[in-house]
Design a protein around this motif. Structure first.
Motif, PDB file in Angstrom:
ATOM      1  N   ILE A 115       7.720  -6.684  22.001  1.00  0.00           N
ATOM      2  CA  ILE A 115       7.141  -7.172  20.746  1.00  0.00           C
ATOM      3  C   ILE A 115       5.850  -6.421  20.460  1.00  0.00           C
ATOM      4  N   ARG A 116       4.976  -6.341  21.440  1.00  0.00           N
ATOM      5  CA  ARG A 116       3.675  -5.681  21.237  1.00  0.00           C
ATOM      6  C   ARG A 116       3.836  -4.197  20.970  1.00  0.00           C
ATOM      7  N   ALA A 117       4.828  -3.545  21.584  1.00  0.00           N
ATOM      8  CA  ALA A 117       5.039  -2.115  21.376  1.00  0.00           C
ATOM      9  C   ALA A 117       5.427  -1.818  19.927  1.00  0.00           C
ATOM     10  N   GLY A 118       6.062  -2.775  19.274  1.00  0.00           N
ATOM     11  CA  GLY A 118       6.495  -2.577  17.902  1.00  0.00           C
ATOM     12  C   GLY A 118       5.452  -2.931  16.856  1.00  0.00           C
ATOM     13  N   LEU A 119       4.274  -3.329  17.260  1.00  0.00           N
ATOM     14  CA  LEU A 119       3.234  -3.760  16.328  1.00  0.00           C
ATOM     15  C   LEU A 119       2.026  -2.835  16.374  1.00  0.00           C
ATOM     16  N   ALA A 120       1.303  -2.783  15.275  1.00  0.00           N
ATOM     17  CA  ALA A 120       0.034  -2.067  15.262  1.00  0.00           C
ATOM     18  C   ALA A 120      -0.945  -2.798  16.179  1.00  0.00           C
TER      19      ALA A 120
ATOM     20  N   GLU B 134      -3.985  -4.080  15.882  1.00  0.00           N
ATOM     21  CA  GLU B 134      -4.596  -5.314  15.373  1.00  0.00           C
ATOM     22  C   GLU B 134      -3.580  -6.445  15.318  1.00  0.00           C
ATOM     23  N   ALA B 135      -2.388  -6.138  14.846  1.00  0.00           N
ATOM     24  CA  ALA B 135      -1.343  -7.164  14.773  1.00  0.00           C
ATOM     25  C   ALA B 135      -0.935  -7.617  16.173  1.00  0.00           C
ATOM     26  N   ALA B 136      -0.863  -6.678  17.113  1.00  0.00           N
ATOM     27  CA  ALA B 136      -0.496  -7.028  18.486  1.00  0.00           C
ATOM     28  C   ALA B 136      -1.516  -7.980  19.092  1.00  0.00           C
ATOM     29  N   ALA B 137      -2.780  -7.753  18.806  1.00  0.00           N
ATOM     30  CA  ALA B 137      -3.828  -8.639  19.324  1.00  0.00           C
ATOM     31  C   ALA B 137      -3.687 -10.032  18.728  1.00  0.00           C
TER      32      ALA B 137
ATOM     33  N   ILE C 287      -1.904 -15.807  19.390  1.00  0.00           N
ATOM     34  CA  ILE C 287      -1.057 -16.941  18.996  1.00  0.00           C
ATOM     35  C   ILE C 287      -0.174 -17.369  20.166  1.00  0.00           C
ATOM     36  N   ILE C 288       0.408 -16.405  20.858  1.00  0.00           N
ATOM     37  CA  ILE C 288       1.270 -16.723  21.997  1.00  0.00           C
ATOM     38  C   ILE C 288       0.458 -17.373  23.111  1.00  0.00           C
ATOM     39  N   ALA C 289      -0.730 -16.857  23.386  1.00  0.00           N
ATOM     40  CA  ALA C 289      -1.584 -17.441  24.433  1.00  0.00           C
ATOM     41  C   ALA C 289      -1.978 -18.873  24.078  1.00  0.00           C
ATOM     42  N   GLU C 290      -2.349 -19.102  22.825  1.00  0.00           N
ATOM     43  CA  GLU C 290      -2.738 -20.448  22.401  1.00  0.00           C
ATOM     44  C   GLU C 290      -1.557 -21.415  22.500  1.00  0.00           C
TER      45      GLU C 290
END
Length: 82
Positions: free
Chosen positions: A15-20, A22-25, A30-33
């Motif tokens: 998921i993170r590899a497919g995002l810019a 800023e969006a990955a952060a 959101i996932i951590a929360e």
């Protein structure tokens, strides 16, 4: 106690590899929360499609955490799926 299955960690990396950056952060936050909320309210998610699992939709995202509640308050995130 919360743990993550290797398959769930693999999902996160894809998921993170497919995002810019800023969006990955933002997605990571959101996932951590959401996973932090599960440690306090493990039954918050709905009954999962697979027996003995639960699913927590991630607000504002197309994914959901698939997790299992074990003994002694142990939670394992199994997957992060669309």
């Amino acid at each position: 106690m919360l743990s993550w299955a290797d398959s769930a960690l693999d999902d996160l990396h894809l998921i993170r590899a497919g995002l810019a950056t800023e969006a990955a952060a933002r997605v990571g936050r959101i996932i951590a929360e959401a996973s932090d909320v599960l440690t306090e309210f493990p039954d918050r998610g709905r009954v999962g499609k697979v027996p003995d699992t639960r699913e927590l939709p991630l607000p504002g995202l197309p994914w959901r955490l698939v997790y299992r509640i074990g003994g002694k308050g142990r939670l394992t995130v199994l997957r992060v799926l669309a």
